[in-house]
Design a protein around this motif. Structure first.
Motif, PDB file in Angstrom:
ATOM      1  N   PHE A   1       0.838  -1.196   0.000  1.00  0.00           N
ATOM      2  CA  PHE A   1       0.000   0.000   0.000  1.00  0.00           C
ATOM      3  C   PHE A   1       0.871   1.244   0.000  1.00  0.00           C
ATOM      4  O   PHE A   1       1.955   1.260   0.582  1.00  0.00           O
ATOM      5  CB  PHE A   1      -0.904   0.032   1.241  1.00  0.00           C
ATOM      6  N   GLU A   2       0.356   2.284  -0.626  1.00  0.00           N
ATOM      7  CA  GLU A   2       1.024   3.588  -0.651  1.00  0.00           C
ATOM      8  C   GLU A   2      -0.033   4.665  -0.469  1.00  0.00           C
ATOM      9  O   GLU A   2      -1.136   4.557  -1.013  1.00  0.00           O
ATOM     10  CB  GLU A   2       1.730   3.788  -1.997  1.00  0.00           C
ATOM     11  N   TRP A   3       0.304   5.686   0.299  1.00  0.00           N
ATOM     12  CA  TRP A   3      -0.567   6.854   0.373  1.00  0.00           C
ATOM     13  C   TRP A   3       0.015   7.914  -0.546  1.00  0.00           C
ATOM     14  O   TRP A   3       1.106   8.430  -0.309  1.00  0.00           O
ATOM     15  CB  TRP A   3      -0.676   7.392   1.799  1.00  0.00           C
ATOM     16  N   CYS A   4      -0.704   8.203  -1.622  1.00  0.00           N
ATOM     17  CA  CYS A   4      -0.301   9.213  -2.594  1.00  0.00           C
ATOM     18  C   CYS A   4      -1.501   9.456  -3.503  1.00  0.00           C
ATOM     19  O   CYS A   4      -1.518   9.020  -4.663  1.00  0.00           O
ATOM     20  CB  CYS A   4       0.919   8.749  -3.397  1.00  0.00           C
ATOM     21  N   PRO A   5      -2.553  10.112  -2.983  1.00  0.00           N
ATOM     22  CA  PRO A   5      -3.839  10.188  -3.682  1.00  0.00           C
ATOM     23  C   PRO A   5      -3.884  11.194  -4.839  1.00  0.00           C
ATOM     24  O   PRO A   5      -4.637  12.168  -4.832  1.00  0.00           O
ATOM     25  CB  PRO A   5      -4.806  10.579  -2.567  1.00  0.00           C
ATOM     26  N   THR A   6      -3.095  10.936  -5.855  1.00  0.00           N
ATOM     27  CA  THR A   6      -2.984  11.864  -6.979  1.00  0.00           C
ATOM     28  C   THR A   6      -4.182  11.826  -7.921  1.00  0.00           C
ATOM     29  O   THR A   6      -4.347  12.733  -8.730  1.00  0.00           O
ATOM     30  CB  THR A   6      -1.697  11.602  -7.774  1.00  0.00           C
ATOM     31  N   GLU A   7      -5.020  10.797  -7.837  1.00  0.00           N
ATOM     32  CA  GLU A   7      -6.265  10.814  -8.612  1.00  0.00           C
ATOM     33  C   GLU A   7      -7.276  11.735  -7.947  1.00  0.00           C
ATOM     34  O   GLU A   7      -8.009  12.451  -8.624  1.00  0.00           O
ATOM     35  CB  GLU A   7      -6.869   9.411  -8.697  1.00  0.00           C
ATOM     36  N   VAL A   8      -7.335  11.689  -6.625  1.00  0.00           N
ATOM     37  CA  VAL A   8      -8.266  12.532  -5.875  1.00  0.00           C
ATOM     38  C   VAL A   8      -7.910  14.000  -6.077  1.00  0.00           C
ATOM     39  O   VAL A   8      -8.782  14.845  -6.253  1.00  0.00           O
ATOM     40  CB  VAL A   8      -8.250  12.174  -4.370  1.00  0.00           C
ATOM     41  N   CYS A   9      -6.614  14.300  -6.075  1.00  0.00           N
ATOM     42  CA  CYS A   9      -6.162  15.681  -6.271  1.00  0.00           C
ATOM     43  C   CYS A   9      -4.892  15.690  -7.121  1.00  0.00           C
ATOM     44  O   CYS A   9      -3.777  15.630  -6.584  1.00  0.00           O
ATOM     45  CB  CYS A   9      -5.912  16.351  -4.926  1.00  0.00           C
ATOM     46  N   PRO A  10      -5.053  15.754  -8.449  1.00  0.00           N
ATOM     47  CA  PRO A  10      -3.884  15.714  -9.340  1.00  0.00           C
ATOM     48  C   PRO A  10      -2.949  16.917  -9.196  1.00  0.00           C
ATOM     49  O   PRO A  10      -1.785  16.831  -9.567  1.00  0.00           O
ATOM     50  CB  PRO A  10      -4.502  15.691 -10.741  1.00  0.00           C
ATOM     51  N   ILE A  11      -3.427  18.031  -8.657  1.00  0.00           N
ATOM     52  CA  ILE A  11      -2.596  19.231  -8.563  1.00  0.00           C
ATOM     53  C   ILE A  11      -1.989  19.429  -7.172  1.00  0.00           C
ATOM     54  O   ILE A  11      -1.207  20.339  -6.957  1.00  0.00           O
ATOM     55  CB  ILE A  11      -3.400  20.496  -8.959  1.00  0.00           C
ATOM     56  N   CYS A  12      -2.347  18.552  -6.227  1.00  0.00           N
ATOM     57  CA  CYS A  12      -1.834  18.687  -4.864  1.00  0.00           C
ATOM     58  C   CYS A  12      -0.412  18.149  -4.762  1.00  0.00           C
ATOM     59  O   CYS A  12      -0.011  17.275  -5.520  1.00  0.00           O
ATOM     60  CB  CYS A  12      -2.721  17.924  -3.874  1.00  0.00           C
ATOM     61  N   LYS A  13       0.331  18.660  -3.810  1.00  0.00           N
ATOM     62  CA  LYS A  13       1.678  18.173  -3.497  1.00  0.00           C
ATOM     63  C   LYS A  13       1.586  17.344  -2.225  1.00  0.00           C
ATOM     64  O   LYS A  13       1.171  17.843  -1.181  1.00  0.00           O
ATOM     65  CB  LYS A  13       2.651  19.338  -3.279  1.00  0.00           C
ATOM     66  N   PHE A  14       1.946  16.066  -2.309  1.00  0.00           N
ATOM     67  CA  PHE A  14       1.863  15.161  -1.174  1.00  0.00           C
ATOM     68  C   PHE A  14       3.256  14.704  -0.757  1.00  0.00           C
ATOM     69  O   PHE A  14       4.153  14.621  -1.583  1.00  0.00           O
ATOM     70  CB  PHE A  14       1.043  13.910  -1.531  1.00  0.00           C
ATOM     71  N   ILE A  15       3.402  14.361   0.511  1.00  0.00           N
ATOM     72  CA  ILE A  15       4.596  13.640   0.968  1.00  0.00           C
ATOM     73  C   ILE A  15       4.186  12.171   0.922  1.00  0.00           C
ATOM     74  O   ILE A  15       3.700  11.599   1.893  1.00  0.00           O
ATOM     75  CB  ILE A  15       5.014  14.088   2.384  1.00  0.00           C
ATOM     76  N   CYS A  16       4.327  11.586  -0.266  1.00  0.00           N
ATOM     77  CA  CYS A  16       3.873  10.216  -0.504  1.00  0.00           C
ATOM     78  C   CYS A  16       4.742   9.230   0.252  1.00  0.00           C
ATOM     79  O   CYS A  16       5.922   9.473   0.467  1.00  0.00           O
ATOM     80  CB  CYS A  16       3.920   9.910  -2.000  1.00  0.00           C
ATOM     81  N   SER A  17       4.136   8.105   0.642  1.00  0.00           N
ATOM     82  CA  SER A  17       4.896   7.105   1.381  1.00  0.00           C
ATOM     83  C   SER A  17       4.213   5.754   1.314  1.00  0.00           C
ATOM     84  O   SER A  17       2.987   5.663   1.240  1.00  0.00           O
ATOM     85  CB  SER A  17       5.039   7.531   2.841  1.00  0.00           C
ATOM     86  N   ASP A  18       5.037   4.695   1.378  1.00  0.00           N
ATOM     87  CA  ASP A  18       4.524   3.339   1.478  1.00  0.00           C
ATOM     88  C   ASP A  18       4.037   3.074   2.895  1.00  0.00           C
ATOM     89  O   ASP A  18       4.467   3.720   3.852  1.00  0.00           O
ATOM     90  CB  ASP A  18       5.624   2.326   1.127  1.00  0.00           C
ATOM     91  N   VAL A  19       3.151   2.092   3.014  1.00  0.00           N
ATOM     92  CA  VAL A  19       2.616   1.683   4.314  1.00  0.00           C
ATOM     93  C   VAL A  19       3.433   0.502   4.833  1.00  0.00           C
ATOM     94  O   VAL A  19       3.731  -0.432   4.087  1.00  0.00           O
ATOM     95  CB  VAL A  19       1.127   1.292   4.185  1.00  0.00           C
ATOM     96  N   GLY A  20       3.794   0.568   6.105  1.00  0.00           N
ATOM     97  CA  GLY A  20       4.543  -0.508   6.744  1.00  0.00           C
ATOM     98  C   GLY A  20       4.058  -0.718   8.167  1.00  0.00           C
ATOM     99  O   GLY A  20       3.108  -0.070   8.611  1.00  0.00           O
ATOM    100  N   ALA A  21       4.708  -1.608   8.882  1.00  0.00           N
ATOM    101  CA  ALA A  21       4.323  -1.917  10.262  1.00  0.00           C
ATOM    102  C   ALA A  21       5.145  -1.088  11.250  1.00  0.00           C
ATOM    103  O   ALA A  21       6.287  -0.729  10.974  1.00  0.00           O
ATOM    104  CB  ALA A  21       4.519  -3.404  10.540  1.00  0.00           C
ATOM    105  N   LEU A  22       4.544  -0.818  12.389  1.00  0.00           N
ATOM    106  CA  LEU A  22       5.197  -0.115  13.492  1.00  0.00           C
ATOM    107  C   LEU A  22       4.735  -0.776  14.784  1.00  0.00           C
ATOM    108  O   LEU A  22       3.540  -0.795  15.080  1.00  0.00           O
ATOM    109  CB  LEU A  22       4.806   1.373  13.492  1.00  0.00           C
ATOM    110  N   VAL A  23       5.659  -1.356  15.539  1.00  0.00           N
ATOM    111  CA  VAL A  23       5.298  -2.014  16.800  1.00  0.00           C
ATOM    112  C   VAL A  23       5.403  -0.992  17.928  1.00  0.00           C
ATOM    113  O   VAL A  23       6.429  -0.345  18.112  1.00  0.00           O
ATOM    114  CB  VAL A  23       6.206  -3.232  17.078  1.00  0.00           C
TER     115      VAL A  23
END
Length: 200
Positions: A157-179
């Motif tokens: 999984f990745e959070w980078c919603p460029t379809e929802v907002c093609p003109i927005c600037k995101f700090i995109c990142s993959d999803v991982g685990a955190l204990v």
């Protein structure tokens, strides 16, 4: 004569339509394409990397967080996918999806995934449940599913919603685990967690 703004808008719509046609479907463990509105379990592709995805009570209050069972097994909650693209019924690689647990909870709120607060110790953004209250563009609720290299049926999984907002600037990142306190939470800004999908 057409304005440059209109030409740019037409080009953007055409480009998005091309992406929609070219995106491969995400496959479950039996090789079938994931369908919107159908229940699927998400589990790590590597067996000693926690169990199925589930809701985590991190703070003994609402909201609930997205995480994993500590061990592999039959526990965990299924999710449904809702593509951002109108009318799309197949879940596709690299496309924005709203992901929602199919579960009832004590919290009076949605079980949709959402980018939440930053964990103070690690500075990683946690994945929480609820609806993004941004009325113009609810970008916090949309995640992409990307294929892991050349491995069939393994994704992340990745959070980078460029379809929802093609003109927005995101700090995109993959999803991982955190204990944290023996609880396996999902978070951005760290190592990626490869996953597979199993129809419920």
């Amino acid at each position: 004569m057409m304005s440059m703004k209109l030409i740019g808008s037409i080009w953007l719509v055409m480009a998005m339509a091309t992406v929609a046609q070219d995106s491969a479907p995400v496959l479950d463990t039996s090789g079938q394409a994931l369908q919107s509105g159908v229940d699927y379990y998400i589990k790590p592709a590597i067996t000693d990397n926690g169990g199925r995805f589930t809701l985590i009570n991190r703070t003994d209050s609402c909201p609930l967080y997205v995480g994993q069972e500590n061990t592999s097994g039959p526990k965990g909650y299924p999710v449904t996918f809702a593509p951002f693209a109108e009318g799309e019924t197949v879940v596709r690689v690299g496309r924005d999806q709203k992901i929602t647990f199919s579960a009832s909870t004590i919290c009076v709120q949605s079980t949709a995934w959402k980018v939440g607060e930053t964990q103070s110790e690690t500075q990683r953004r946690l994945i929480v449940t609820g609806i993004d209250e941004n009325e113009s563009r609810p970008t916090g609720n949309y995640f992409k599913i990307n294929k892991q290299a050349d491995l069939d049926g393994i994704y992340n999984f990745e959070w980078c919603p460029t379809e929802v907002c093609p003109i927005c600037k995101f700090i995109c990142s993959d999803v991982g685990a955190l204990v944290e306190n023996d609880k396996r939470l999902l978070a951005l800004d760290g190592s990626v967690l490869p996953v597979v999908f199993e129809r419920a």
